[in-house]
Design an enzyme around this catalytic site. Structure first.
Site, mmCIF file in Angstrom:
data_model
loop_
_atom_site.group_PDB
_atom_site.id
_atom_site.type_symbol
_atom_site.label_atom_id
_atom_site.label_comp_id
_atom_site.label_asym_id
_atom_site.label_seq_id
_atom_site.Cartn_x
_atom_site.Cartn_y
_atom_site.Cartn_z
ATOM 1 N N LYS A 157 0.822 -1.265 -0.166
ATOM 2 C CA LYS A 157 0.010 -0.179 -0.538
ATOM 3 C C LYS A 157 1.080 0.778 0.232
ATOM 4 O O LYS A 157 1.170 1.833 0.856
ATOM 5 C CB LYS A 157 -0.623 -0.017 1.238
ATOM 6 C CG LYS A 157 -1.981 0.573 0.834
ATOM 7 C CD LYS A 157 -2.950 0.199 2.008
ATOM 8 C CE LYS A 157 -4.050 1.241 2.426
ATOM 9 N NZ LYS A 157 -5.519 1.481 0.551
HETATM 10 C C1 PLP Z 1 -6.602 -0.545 -4.078
HETATM 11 C C2 PLP Z 1 -7.362 -1.215 -3.053
HETATM 12 N N1 PLP Z 1 -8.126 -2.659 -2.719
HETATM 13 C C3 PLP Z 1 -8.351 -2.673 -1.481
HETATM 14 C C4 PLP Z 1 -8.517 -2.333 -0.722
HETATM 15 C C5 PLP Z 1 -9.017 -2.921 0.461
HETATM 16 O O1 PLP Z 1 -7.932 -3.351 1.729
HETATM 17 P P1 PLP Z 1 -8.977 -3.356 3.094
HETATM 18 O O2 PLP Z 1 -10.042 -3.858 3.623
HETATM 19 O O3 PLP Z 1 -7.087 -3.881 3.556
HETATM 20 O O4 PLP Z 1 -9.078 -1.517 3.431
HETATM 21 C C6 PLP Z 1 -7.952 -0.792 -0.344
HETATM 22 C C7 PLP Z 1 -8.203 0.010 0.187
HETATM 23 O O5 PLP Z 1 -6.925 0.420 1.198
HETATM 24 C C8 PLP Z 1 -7.373 -0.123 -1.796
HETATM 25 O O6 PLP Z 1 -6.266 1.103 -1.426
#
Ligand code: PLP
Length: 311
Positions: A157
């Protein structure tokens, strides 16, 4: 945005308006940072951070993959987050830890630039709107493909990577849709601009696998667990784009958006155009887990000591 009083910056609590960086911050120019998005919910035991340890672990892994050494331990960042929520007297909030290359070194070799860490918390309602969780959203398949794992690191991330999501989100919004769904570089369904995606076909719950360049969402993991506990067949496999439009139900999951039904994709109605029964059941149990109402998932909550003044 709604402000809070204090932000944790490099080990200290500072006033919201004083949490600043230099314009020559490395991360500002080259995107050299990693972050997390978490939420704390009000529970019977006080504010509780959902899967806090998992989020911090992902932060450390994202940082490591981009060669960014975090100058604090996971336990120190956990304690700092508790301290910050208590100091801001928040009972529910969004939580944004960020680790980035700071001021002092420019150019594309980043390893001599200092590493800074900040944590911000503030009240933030459902990202796609409270009504979206009930009525569902209209999504558009993006013309932008999700960044492939041989160009960047979809599993991390990382700040700079989000330009990919930003382009997809702008395109979808300008076309009148609430969210974009991106395909991966092979043309299979990948994920939303900030959410993972699920489809229900013949009673089976399907979501793209790790190899489809997804971010391994913590909500996604939680929903897979809940679906299995409820007895649904769950499968992680590649999904063809047409399968999304042919599904009985489609929904998105993410910390910011939570669990959101998709009622239309590219103007094709999904199911009967309303949130489907499996989506609604998963949403209810997930919401119970987030708010500490389901003892099966109590381990997912990191309870913050309630500040005396706010209690
Ligand atoms: C690109 C992306 N995909 C998926 C997610 C979902 O991840 P999470 O459930 O850990 O928030 C996020 C959010 O953080 C994201 O930015």
């Amino acid at each position: 945005m709604q402000q809070a009083d204090l932000i944790w910056q490099n080990g200290e609590l500072v006033a919201w308006e004083d949490a600043k960086v230099h314009v020559l911050t490395h991360g500002l120019h080259y995107g050299t940072g990693v972050f997390e998005g978490e939420r704390a919910y009000e529970t019977d035991q006080g504010p509780a951070i959902f899967r806090h340890h998992d989020h911090l672990e992902r932060l450390f892994k994202s940082a490591e993959l981009y060669y960014i050494p975090i100058p604090y331990t996971l336990e120190e960042l956990r304690a700092a987050t508790h301290e910050l929520i208590a100091a801001n007297e928040l009972r529910e909030c969004y939580i944004r830890p960020i680790v980035f290359r700071g001021y002092g070194q420019m150019g594309l070799y980043p390893l001599d630039a200092p590493v800074e860490v900040a944590i911000a918390v503030w009240p933030w309602g459902a990202y796609l709107g409270e009504e979206s969780k009930r009525d569902g959203i209209r999504a558009k398949l993006s013309s932008w493909r999700r960044i492939p794992g041989d160009s960047l690191i979809p599993h991390a991330k990382a700040c700079g990577q989000y330009l990919n999501s930003v382009l997809a989100k702008i395109e979808a919004s300008k076309a009148g849709y609430q969210e974009a769904i991106l395909l991966d570089s092979r043309g299979f369904v990948c994920e939303g601009s900030g959410e993972n995606v699920f489809a229900v076909r013949a009673g089976e719950i399907i979501t793209p696998p790790q190899t489809a360049d997804i971010l391994d969402g913590i909500s996604r993991k939680s929903i897979l667990q809940i679906a299995a506990d409820l007895g649904y067949p769950v499968v992680e496999r590649d999904l063809a784009r047409a399968e999304l439009c042919m599904a009985e139900e489609v929904f998105l999951s993410g910390t910011a958006a939570e669990l959101v039904p998709v009622r239309e994709i590219d103007d094709h109605t999904i199911g009967n155009g309303a949130a489907g029964p499996i989506t609604l059941e998963l949403q209810r149990v997930f919401d119970d887990a987030l708010h500490g109402r389901d003892p099966r998932y109590a381990d997912w909550l990191d309870v913050v000591k309630v500040p005396t003044r706010a209690a």
